[in-house]
Design a protein around this motif. Structure first.
Motif: not given
Length: 76
Positions: A41-54
């Motif tokens: 229940l997140l936006s795809a952009r938020t998922v991308g941000f977290h992956l970019h950070q991880a």
């Protein structure tokens, strides 16, 4: 920063937040950002941000590597 051959990534799994860890594990199963976003229940952009950070913390440089990085870090 990408580790050199034979070096552990800076941080590893312990350095990830709970959300980052969950997202990286789902990405490692082959889900797209959109599919992960729908499950959490997140936006795809938020998922991308977290992956970019991880990814740098895991020594990952592209989307195809999370599964191998998680396996290596969990076996260590």
């Amino acid at each position: 920063m990408v580790p050199r051959s034979g070096q552990e990534p800076a941080g590893g799994l312990d350095a990830l937040t709970g959300r980052q860890s969950r997202i990286v594990r789902l990405a490692a199963t082959g889900l797209t950002n959109r599919q992960i976003a729908e499950r959490l229940l997140l936006s795809a952009r938020t998922v991308g941000f977290h992956l970019h950070q991880a990814f740098p913390q895991l020594g990952v440089t592209d989307r195809a590597q999370p599964r191998d990085a998680l396996t290596r870090l969990e076996d260590a």
